[in-house]
Design a protein around this motif. Structure first.
Motif, PDB file in Angstrom:
ATOM      1  N   HIS B 379       0.844  -1.210   0.000  1.00  0.00           N
ATOM      2  CA  HIS B 379       0.000   0.000   0.000  1.00  0.00           C
ATOM      3  C   HIS B 379       0.873   1.252   0.000  1.00  0.00           C
ATOM      4  N   TYR B 380       1.915   1.216   0.808  1.00  0.00           N
ATOM      5  CA  TYR B 380       2.816   2.375   0.881  1.00  0.00           C
ATOM      6  C   TYR B 380       3.424   2.666  -0.494  1.00  0.00           C
ATOM      7  N   ASN B 381       3.909   1.605  -1.144  1.00  0.00           N
ATOM      8  CA  ASN B 381       4.532   1.794  -2.454  1.00  0.00           C
ATOM      9  C   ASN B 381       3.518   2.265  -3.492  1.00  0.00           C
ATOM     10  N   LYS B 382       2.296   1.738  -3.382  1.00  0.00           N
ATOM     11  CA  LYS B 382       1.258   2.133  -4.331  1.00  0.00           C
ATOM     12  C   LYS B 382       1.004   3.633  -4.217  1.00  0.00           C
ATOM     13  N   MET B 383       0.893   4.107  -2.982  1.00  0.00           N
ATOM     14  CA  MET B 383       0.666   5.533  -2.768  1.00  0.00           C
ATOM     15  C   MET B 383       1.853   6.332  -3.301  1.00  0.00           C
TER      16      MET B 383
END
Lengths: 494, 463
Positions: B379-383
């Motif tokens: 999720h962090y990388n997606k953001m």
């Protein structure tokens, strides 16, 4: 004209107050919060003299319009009653004085003696609140979750899904039973509840008898056809004697619309003395069986939901549900000042519970505080950026509190349970409680004082603890946390 | 070009009559479908590389049998069979498995699928995955090797690897414990001598000291490595060490192997899919240069363009991935100098995003406290990639980004599995091939989330 005005205002108030209960995002409370605060009983309990006086003056001028356009339970009954299309289905019935006054006496006594559960059961606005929170909220939230799923599919963040859960089974059951009884009464005889049981209705009826504006029958024009009586949902028009019982009239205007001879008017001319009528018995309804069936069906479906929740994913460790610890003193929300204040003033409308975004507030099942809110930290904790419950409470049970004041209000204090603490049990590093304490009240101390690198356990500074429950919520020990919050009967400022 | 002409012919012929046009098309393109881009590469066009040790002709695309198609918790054997058939038909002949893959079910499924083909049509690579103490005894390790033969239904292994050397807190000690103290490396050399192993090598992640030591042993003539499996992609080529100081740039690993003419088998050409999901800006640049190629194909072409590479492994769970990758490699169009330069430039862009280098390999899982580690990092990388990181409060889009981050976080990871429940026991980090300091990263994300939540306006305290 009267009817149209009444319906327009009632629709607006009903929409706002219902949305107030449904809106979990907390947006609507910013501009519709007043709809709860102008309710008679909450204002009385909040010692809000301005509102109480205004409502009494309103009744002295216009009669019981409060019951038609302000009280959500009254409007709900009109809604249900109007679903039945059958015309001319009502008839006049004399006032059940003994019942009204008996209920009022019991209510006042309960209020004075602090038999809170009875007060809550009889309070009309709170009954509606419980119905909205327990019966409408789940539907609204399910609709929201569908939208959230669609939004997720399209990569939009416009909607987010929320957990749908029954906060308390006792309160849920009360809401269902209340709804079923009132719905049946409204379906059959319109405003029976308001004119025989509702204590607020009875109080207002004292003033309504002397109201300035009234429905009056013009004896010259009246042909005693009885159409007005047959369409009066308050059963208060005695057409044979051309009398209206103003203690029960909620000024709905239906009679005006139905009179073919223009014999009825809502005017300020002095009225003739109302005559006493002989008492009749209340129509009894057998609702027990139906309630039982509805209750069982709902209980069954909630069990199914619980089972579905317990799905296990492949690579993820199973997480046990947290169990609430047995707190000696229940936790009451910041702003409630003390357990006594909350207990005395709360009418259990559930507005605070429906507004709590962290799943902390829930209705009590204890008989003495039945349906009143208390806090528990299994699903979340009382977060520092939120003071919603204090901002919506209409009765003064939870008083308005700024975020800064909240951060210095001690509602309880944390207690450490060494036998659950994972540095001691699993021999691993933790310190999650200390990391998340917003008050900085927890410090991690090495078990072996000589070795600074040995595993650490939490040490509490109770003086700084505000009881928010962050430590209890994030504690990895399950099902019982190794640190939990014990409530304070009287909140302190630190 | 051929496709263009066909399309033009088709349009011209449309006036003349559908029958004539379809006949024309059929004559020109074989099984091409009308109006659709070709998904299917013709058989026999796969770029092949030769292993100079044994003369094996190996397809440049290798099949990683790590995340096999499954139905719930069981392997979808029919799908495995179909995909393996398709792969072999199109020149993929190197199948890489391990006793640890797919929760221990990969070798059996691979064996079943491959057994239906003649033994000389495929090469099997499997590993000595003796990570747990019980398999580190001599008997335990030998039993693991024998089980592999049995599960794979073969009497020799084409490529045997010492699985993931360089891990553990003291990598040299860990290596000695796994392969030297129990004499298992010498035992494997014996097995090679009697033909039960055709090529002996190792796969490497982590501490460079072990990699250097093993190559030094080869220089000294102590052991011979027929092949080595390393992580290579355009991000790790020059940035692996910058991303995590405990890791080594792929360019160094590749040069060391090439110097000694050791064939390199490539893993993580896509970085666990992260190089198939690059920032929007990079996507546009790639599509401008090669509009019909997928984003992933760039990463595969980068890996395959290196001459000393024997095969490029890809863990292809879905038929579509297999078909697309076969197309990329049939034949491989090597990167031009300009394209290579371009990739190394965008690697810098991707590095500058400061992603958490998690490839979602799930080796860290399950976390004993229930945290969904890869889910949180993903999720962090997606953001990060959607340029949605709410890091500047002054920014006009801060409120929107904040909402996206928090709503997306709850969507991706259930609340009880989010970073704030990490106790910091650090049982995960030693398992991470990317050597991420997992508790530290989780704490960083937790702090970010906590700050975002506290920054809630009156109306959105929920999220």
């Amino acid at each position: 004209m009267l009817k149209k005005t009444r319906i327009t205002i009632a629709a607006a108030v009903m929409t706002l107050i219902t949305l107030l209960f449904l809106d979990f995002t907390g947006t609507i409370r910013c501009w519709a919060g007043w709809t709860a605060k102008i309710q008679f009983l909450p204002a009385l309990l909040a010692l809000n003299i301005v509102v109480v006086a205004a409502l009494i003056v309103l009744t002295l001028i216009f009669g019981r319009i409060y019951c038609s356009v302000v009280c959500p339970l009254g409007i709900m009954q009109d809604l249900i009653s109007s679903l039945r299309k059958k015309k001319n289905r009502f008839s006049f019935s004399p006032e059940k004085k003994w019942l009204r006054y008996a209920v009022l006496a019991v209510f006042v006594l309960a209020l004075i003696l602090g038999v809170h559960a009875l007060v809550a059961l009889l309070a009309p606005y709170s009954s509606y609140g419980r119905i909205a929170q327990n019966l409408l909220c789940p539907v609204y939230e399910a609709g929201n979750n569908v939208l959230a799923a669609i939004a997720k599919h399209y990569g939009s963040y416009a909607f987010y899904s929320v957990d749908i859960w029954i906060r308390g089974i006792a309160t849920f059951a009360v809401a269902v039973v209340t709804f079923v009884i009132i719905a049946i009464l409204a379906w059959r005889n319109g405003r029976t509840y308001c004119n025989t049981i509702c204590p607020v209705g009875t109080i207002l009826s004292f003033f309504a008898r002397f109201s300035w504006m009234k429905i009056r029958i013009d004896a010259d024009k009246c042909r005693t056809c009885g159409k007005c009586s047959r369409n009066c949902k308050a059963s208060c028009i005695d057409f044979k004697n051309m009398k209206v019982d103003y203690s029960r009239c909620v000024v709905c205007g239906n009679c005006l619309e139905n009179c073919s001879f223009d014999a009825l008017h809502y005017t300020r001319r002095p009225a003739a003395k109302p005559a006493e009528a002989p008492a009749e018995t209340v129509p009894a309804t057998d609702t027990g069986r139906r309630n039982f069936l509805v209750g069982t069906a709902l209980a069954a479906s909630s069990t199914l939901l619980a089972q579905e929740d317990k799905k296990v994913d492949g690579g993820l460790a199973v997480i046990l549900d947290k169990q609430p610890p047995e707190r000696t003193t229940p936790l009451t929300p910041p702003g409630s000042i003390s357990a006594a204040n909350l207990h005395r003033r709360c009418t259990a409308c559930q507005l605070c519970i429906s507004q709590c975004p962290n799943g902390v507030l829930r209705p009590s099942t204890d008989l003495m505080t039945l349906m009143q809110p208390f806090m528990s930290y299994e699903d979340g904790y009382c977060r520092p950026e939120c003071n919603r419950c204090s901002s919506v409470c209409p009765t003064g049970a939870i008083q308005p509190l700024s975020l800064a004041d909240k951060s210095s209000t001690q509602i309880g204090h944390a207690v450490w349970v060494g036998k659950n603490c994972i540095p001691l049990v699993d021999r691993v590093e933790c310190g999650n409680c200390a990391r998340h304490c917003p008050a900085g009240a927890i410090e991690m101390v090495p078990m072996n004082q000589a070795d600074r690198n040995s595993l650490k356990y939490p040490v509490l500074n109770e003086a700084r603890c505000i009881g928010c429950g962050a430590c209890e919520y994030v504690c990895p020990a399950r099902p019982f946390s190794a640190i939990y919050v014990e409530g304070h009967e009287v909140h302190k400022t630190i | 070009m051929a496709n263009d002409i066909n399309r033009r012919n088709f349009l011209k012929a449309l006036g003349g009559g559908v029958v004539a046009s379809s006949a024309l098309l059929a004559a020109c393109t074989g099984k091409d479908r009308k109006g659709a881009a070709s998904q299917d590469a013709a058989a026999g066009q796969m770029t092949m590389r030769v292993n100079h040790n044994t003369g094996d002709k190996v397809g440049l695309l290798g099949y990683g049998m790590v995340r096999l198609p499954s139905q719930g918790r069981t392997i979808d054997q029919d799908m495995v069979n179909r995909q393996v058939d398709y792969a072999i038909e199109h020149g993929v002949n190197y199948f890489d498995t391990s006793p640890a893959y797919s929760q221990g079910l990969s070798e059996r499924a691979t064996g079943i699928a491959l057994h239906r083909h003649p033994r000389d049509k495929y090469f099997i690579a499997t590993k000595l995955s003796n990570f747990s103490a019980s398999t580190q005894t001599r008997e335990g390790s030998i039993a693991m090797f024998e089980t592999s033969l049995k599960e794979l239904q073969v009497d020799y292994i084409d490529y045997l690897l010492l699985h993931s050397i360089g891990g553990g807190n003291d990598a040299i000690a860990e290596f000695n414990q796994r392969f030297m103290d129990n004499g298992i490396l010498d035992w494997l050399v014996e097995q090679k001598a009697i033909g039960r192993i055709r090529n002996l090598g190792f796969s490497y992640h982590g501490d460079i000291a072990v990699f250097d030591m093993l190559l030094k042993w080869m220089d000294e003539g102590r052991y011979h490595w027929d092949f080595v499996q390393v992580e290579l992609n355009y991000l790790d080529w020059e940035w692996a060490n910058e991303i995590n100081r405990r890791n080594t740039d792929a360019s160094y690993l590749y040069e060391e192997l090439t110097k000694r003419s050791i064939p390199a088998v490539i893993m993580e050409p896509l970085l666990g899919g992260r190089l198939a999901n690059v920032p929007e800006k990079v996507v546009q640049q790639m599509k401008q240069m090669r509009p019909e190629d997928s984003i992933a194909s760039w990463a595969f072409r980068f890996a395959g363009s290196h001459e000393n590479v024997l095969t490029v492994l890809s863990g292809m769970t879905y038929m579509e991935h297999l078909q697309e990758n076969v197309k990329t490699f049939s034949p491989l169009d090597p990167l031009s100098e300009k394209e290579e330069k371009f990739l190394l430039t965008i690697a810098e862009d991707i590095y500058n995003l400061k992603d958490i280098p998690c490839n979602e390999c799930n080796y860290c899982m399950p976390c004993p406290y229930g945290i969904d580690i890869p889910g949180i990092f993903s999720h962090y990388n997606k953001m990060n990639h959607e340029v949605n990181m709410p890091d500047k409060k002054q920014s006009p889009s801060y409120r929107k980004q904040r909402r996206a981050f928090l709503v997306g976080y709850d969507r991706s990871v259930p609340r009880l599995r989010q970073a704030n429940h990490c106790v910091g026991c650090n049982q995960c980090s030693p398992h991470c091939p990317q050597r991420i300091n997992i508790p530290r990263e989780l704490r960083r994300i937790d702090t970010l989330v906590e700050n975002l939540k506290r920054d809630g306006k009156v109306e959105d305290t929920t999220i």
